[in-house]
Design a protein around this motif. Sequence first.
Motif, mmCIF file in Angstrom:
data_model
loop_
_atom_site.group_PDB
_atom_site.id
_atom_site.type_symbol
_atom_site.label_atom_id
_atom_site.label_comp_id
_atom_site.label_asym_id
_atom_site.label_seq_id
_atom_site.Cartn_x
_atom_site.Cartn_y
_atom_site.Cartn_z
ATOM 1 N N GLU A 123 -8.234 8.717 0.556
ATOM 2 C CA GLU A 123 -9.089 8.056 -0.433
ATOM 3 C C GLU A 123 -8.296 7.096 -1.304
ATOM 4 O OE1 GLU A 123 -8.217 12.233 -2.187
ATOM 5 O OE2 GLU A 123 -8.588 11.318 -0.208
ATOM 6 N N LYS A 124 -7.011 7.395 -1.555
ATOM 7 C CA LYS A 124 -6.196 6.497 -2.360
ATOM 8 C C LYS A 124 -5.741 5.286 -1.542
ATOM 9 C CE LYS A 124 -6.455 8.839 -6.156
ATOM 10 N NZ LYS A 124 -7.236 8.309 -7.298
ATOM 11 N N ILE A 125 -5.543 5.462 -0.254
ATOM 12 C CA ILE A 125 -5.277 4.307 0.608
ATOM 13 C C ILE A 125 -6.489 3.391 0.605
ATOM 14 C CG2 ILE A 125 -4.863 3.574 2.992
ATOM 15 C CD1 ILE A 125 -3.235 6.125 3.385
ATOM 16 N N ALA A 172 -3.816 1.626 8.954
ATOM 17 C CA ALA A 172 -4.350 2.987 8.926
ATOM 18 C C ALA A 172 -3.363 3.909 8.213
ATOM 19 C CB ALA A 172 -4.601 3.488 10.346
ATOM 20 N N ARG A 173 -3.813 5.098 7.885
ATOM 21 C CA ARG A 173 -2.928 6.051 7.204
ATOM 22 C C ARG A 173 -1.672 6.318 8.031
ATOM 23 N NH1 ARG A 173 -1.769 11.515 6.966
ATOM 24 N NH2 ARG A 173 -1.166 12.256 4.875
ATOM 25 N N ALA A 174 -1.820 6.380 9.342
ATOM 26 C CA ALA A 174 -0.656 6.630 10.203
ATOM 27 C C ALA A 174 0.392 5.534 10.045
ATOM 28 C CB ALA A 174 -1.096 6.726 11.658
ATOM 29 N N PHE A 224 5.664 3.893 7.966
ATOM 30 C CA PHE A 224 6.486 2.963 7.184
ATOM 31 C C PHE A 224 7.345 3.743 6.193
ATOM 32 C CE2 PHE A 224 7.524 -0.246 4.053
ATOM 33 C CZ PHE A 224 7.686 -1.398 4.814
ATOM 34 N N TYR A 225 6.734 4.707 5.523
ATOM 35 C CA TYR A 225 7.492 5.537 4.587
ATOM 36 C C TYR A 225 8.631 6.271 5.302
ATOM 37 C CZ TYR A 225 8.731 9.809 2.124
ATOM 38 O OH TYR A 225 9.442 10.839 1.572
ATOM 39 N N ILE A 242 0.838 -1.203 0.000
ATOM 40 C CA ILE A 242 0.000 0.000 0.000
ATOM 41 C C ILE A 242 0.871 1.249 0.000
ATOM 42 C CG2 ILE A 242 -1.626 1.336 1.388
ATOM 43 C CD1 ILE A 242 -2.873 -1.318 2.246
ATOM 44 N N THR A 243 1.921 1.246 0.824
ATOM 45 C CA THR A 243 2.821 2.402 0.869
ATOM 46 C C THR A 243 3.436 2.646 -0.501
ATOM 47 O OG1 THR A 243 3.338 1.893 3.185
ATOM 48 C CG2 THR A 243 4.816 3.404 2.036
#
Length: 711
Positions: free
Chosen positions: A165-167, A217-219, A224-225, A97-98
């Motif tokens: 929204e893209k996640i 989650a987004r967090a 990770f990034y 996902i990242t």
Amino acid sequence: MFGGSHALVLALVLAASVFGQTAVGPAAIPNTPAAYRDLKFPPLKEIPVPNVATYTLPNGMKLYLLEDHELPIVSGTVRVRTGNLFEPADKVGLASITGAVMRSGGTQNKTGDQLDEELENIAASVESDIGESSGSVSFSTLKENSDEVLGIFKDVLTQPEFRQEKIDLAKSEMRGGIARRNDDAHGVADREFASIVYGKDTPYGWQIEYATLDHIARADVVAFYRRYFFPANMLMAVWGDFSTAEMQAKLTKLFGSWNYEQPKVPPFPAVRVTAQPGIYLAKKDDVTQTFFIEGHLGGRLDDKDLPALEVMGEILGGGFQSRLVQRVRTQLGLAYEISADWGADYDHPGLFEIGGSTKSASTADTLKAIQEQVERIRSSEVTGDELETARQSALNSLVFAFDTNTKTLGRLLNYEYYGYPKDFIDRYQKGLEAVTRADVLRVARERLHLADLTIVAVGKADEFRKSLATLGLPVSSIDLTIPEAKPEAPSKSVAGDPAKGRQLLQRAQQAVGGAEKLAAVKDMLEIAELHVDPSFGGLTIKRTDRWVAPSDFREDSELPFGIVSTYGDGKTGWMASPQGQMPLPPAQVKPMQDKLLRLYFPMLLSDRLAGRTVNWVGEGTLEISNGQGITVRLFVDEKTGMPAKVEYDSTAPNGPASTIDETYDSFEDVDGIKVPKRMTIIQNGRRYADVVVESVQLNTGLKSADLSKKP
């Protein structure tokens, strides 16, 4: 786009053509057998390594620059030491996902769709990805646009926004992959074999599940990034039509001041070397063949015996002249396809695999014949012809791996990334040339172990003529059941918070232009193109939607066989097509009410409309109901307040119920209101269509009579 119907009935007509073939045997070409054996080829030359300029920026980023003026193109890639091997066990899928949303989520200044449009206009690309043991961000562009594309490339690498929204879209697409993962029997065999050999309890054997996606989650994506994307953890290669000195100066200016740091990245997890021998059967009753893979752990590319192992694999099952093809396919007629490969990876053991397919009834006989060939290559030396054919095949394949400077630079980057010596390819080439018959026998005896074979078979077990137990290995069953998905959004029974719901909806109203401007919209005319995914028919449908407040709605869709129109006023309506007209069937009334509930403008005013309820049911999530059992879930970006997507359960009269996600993007101002001009539609986790809005007009003076007028 703002609530149209997406449940299409597509009539597909497929035409099949049968082409006859005339076989030409050896007799048709005199002396052919002798002729090709008499051909003489010079030895393979040493593979040339291009002159690559290398630099290291003060922040630790390493640069590799290769001029190539053959075409006016500049390309590049950054290799990042990361991978899904670093994912937590309860968040498998996080790295993928990242990697995907780094690009699709856009940057701090531009959305992913804005980047798409900008890059498409100049025939350029910027892409991102994270795999098992590396991540990458790459670009390609015409020379004349290199400065512009390098700027986008830099922003994607250093300032990704990871829009929610893209996640959500990436997770939806991955859920679709989970739902379909047992459809392809060959893919099932590949997946289960790797998982068993490496171990289902290790990162090498994990697989993405609904539950692991739900934990992301987004967090987590941002964390990770930030952990792995820092300059000292990267290698950058750029090749193409440029001056090395000028490109070095550009890259130094772009990235030299990026001084973000993190602790050194640890080594990747080690592979468990414990064997998992046995036969593992996955029952699949919708196939007429058995798909199988058998083998065990392979080795690493820096193994001193790799050349001999490669030659051994080629002799065993590398082509039409190989032993497995000659015996199992040609002589016994048990399999159409069969192959063997000694797999090796850069930093951990690969997989030794023998794979293919056979008729259900001959499954045990085929696996037995394979075992005999494995034992044969362990028992005596191969022939001189077999050795020479396999060795030349392996050597000649190197030509295609290094036939351009781009491929060669890619290999050199791999060697640097994984810590291999710069002359690795030269050593490997010389190793292949030196392989002897005795070497092949030695490595076969040392590395091929019949007692350690893991065999995965996927097929219709009831049609097996012989029991797999006759092969002398324990037989176990593989459970292909996919753990059920938990709903992404709260169900209708969840107790909501009306006050908090109104507050979040009012924030969305303000973000798009204000409640009063929304309330002033009395009619809408929208023209859009719906590009249906090839898996659903691959059509492009032009659609015109018209709405007059409060509840008159009409949709006209141009399909290959003509225009289909639907009209409703919330209670009754009609349908029309080239086949005729009819009143709106009772089963279609509720879908029409569904569309009215999720129409963009009135949906955002649901706190003001009689009969509607608005509840907050989770972070950024609203549940909007019309009091008649119809509900839509509206997701709001809590950072910006903008509506991000709607989710609802379809009520199509034919077929099973579906869950639909419609993600909003590319907002533009229309009479002071921000409206989405693009939308991605996901049906039951599968990408159904992309919608591009050509125009939206508000308050044009439309009347109910204009909509209800039949064709």
